[in-house]
Design a protein around this motif. Sequence first.
Motif, short mmCIF file in Angstrom:
data_model
loop_
_atom_site.label_atom_id
_atom_site.label_comp_id
_atom_site.label_asym_id
_atom_site.label_seq_id
_atom_site.Cartn_x
_atom_site.Cartn_y
_atom_site.Cartn_z
N TRP A 241 41.89 48.18 43.90
CA TRP A 241 40.11 48.16 43.49
C TRP A 241 40.02 47.51 42.26
O TRP A 241 38.98 47.05 42.28
N VAL A 244 38.45 43.81 43.38
CA VAL A 244 37.14 44.51 44.67
C VAL A 244 36.46 43.05 43.23
O VAL A 244 34.54 43.30 43.77
N LEU A 250 30.31 39.44 46.97
CA LEU A 250 30.58 40.90 47.82
C LEU A 250 29.59 41.86 47.58
O LEU A 250 30.16 42.33 47.88
N GLU A 264 42.38 37.48 43.52
CA GLU A 264 43.54 38.56 43.65
C GLU A 264 44.83 38.50 43.43
O GLU A 264 46.10 39.20 43.24
N ARG A 289 44.06 45.58 49.61
CA ARG A 289 42.39 45.66 49.88
C ARG A 289 41.21 45.69 50.31
O ARG A 289 40.11 45.96 50.02
N GLY A 292 39.85 49.43 48.44
CA GLY A 292 38.75 48.97 48.04
C GLY A 292 37.89 48.76 48.18
O GLY A 292 36.78 49.50 47.81
N ARG A 293 37.52 47.65 49.12
CA ARG A 293 36.17 47.35 49.34
C ARG A 293 35.12 48.46 49.86
O ARG A 293 34.32 49.18 49.75
N MET A 296 34.30 51.15 47.26
CA MET A 296 32.69 50.72 46.84
C MET A 296 31.67 50.65 47.61
O MET A 296 30.52 51.27 47.45
N LEU A 327 30.38 44.10 52.66
CA LEU A 327 31.64 45.36 51.64
C LEU A 327 32.33 45.98 52.99
O LEU A 327 33.70 44.97 52.81
N SER A 330 33.38 42.77 54.68
CA SER A 330 34.41 42.17 54.31
C SER A 330 35.93 42.71 54.31
O SER A 330 36.89 42.18 54.75
N ALA A 331 36.16 44.32 54.63
CA ALA A 331 37.13 44.76 54.72
C ALA A 331 37.21 44.83 55.56
O ALA A 331 38.67 44.58 55.85
N SER A 340 37.75 36.53 54.19
CA SER A 340 36.63 37.68 53.36
C SER A 340 35.07 37.57 53.02
O SER A 340 34.22 38.18 53.27
#
Length: 340
Positions: A241, A244, A250, A264, A289, A292-293, A296, A327, A330-331, A340
């Motif tokens: 998280w 992010v 993002l 990160e 990771r 986390g995306r 969000m 997001l 990217s995830a 990403s």
Amino acid sequence: MTRTDVPRDADPQLAARVCAELGSAAAGPLTVLEGGRSGLTYRIDVGGMPLVVKAVPPGREPTGRNDVLRQSHVLSALAGSGLPVPAVVARSEEAPGWFAMEFAAGEALEPVLDPAGGADSVLSRLRMLEAARVLGALHAVDLDTLTGGIAAAGGTPPEVSGPADELERWTRTMEAVPADLRPGAAELLDHLAATAPDPVAPVLVHGDFRLGNLLCDGARPTALVDWEIWGLGDPRVDLGWFGVFTDGALFPGVGSVVSGLPGEDELLHVYREARGTDGGTGTDTMWFRALGRLKMAAIMGHNLRRHREGRHHDPVQEQLPPTILALIRSAGSVLDGKPS
């Protein structure tokens, strides 16, 4: 955002209860603080010293974000730990419950999301590195000591939550968002479910660890706040998280790219040094990771849905669709091992 007073006073009955508990040194009204998101948040001066009061909203059940006493229990348990947490000075179990804690000076700015946050990229970088050290120290807290402190404060330690539990929770949130607002989310959820890792040894998890919840005086952290979703779980949840918020790309349209922020991988290195152990954080890093995306994107989709349904009017939410899409994409890229 900087936590500042706005010209509104608290419910008179609550104010009277707080003043009676804090004694004759309590002076002035209970003034609403901007920035509080869990329960109601106020400021009051006692003997010339400011305090922050969090209270359950009148007529509401003390559950979820409104369970302010649960937050007070973990803060009390962390007293003397060396972590930058405000000290709890009073609490009341009588409904609606409330507690008072020290007022910490400082500001909490999220560099990639706060318009004022990107003004000083050097300071933002230093704060993020300090935050990684705070997170390492947080995850190094002995759980036996912690749970004993929670019980002593009148709380009940929660059940340990693993990666699968975390994914299930956020899957429900994402699936409640209309499908047209979350393109690609179903495939992402399937991918995450198919590759969910085994948990590592549990730690105290803040649940919303980021610069926006860490007050700082210059580069020095003064208070980690907003403990509404703390728990016992996988340390990689907090790390994923936190990561992010290292990349403004993002958040197209609502955020900004801030040069010089640590990535990160750098934050993970600083975190491990502060914690004094890997703690299993070297495995399945990309899954967390991506999670986390996803989280969000789900939160933003939820907020946009509430706006469009008229439950919380906020036209700014209409700027979110490009960020939700970014997001989710990217995830998926992170899970696939691509940039990403």
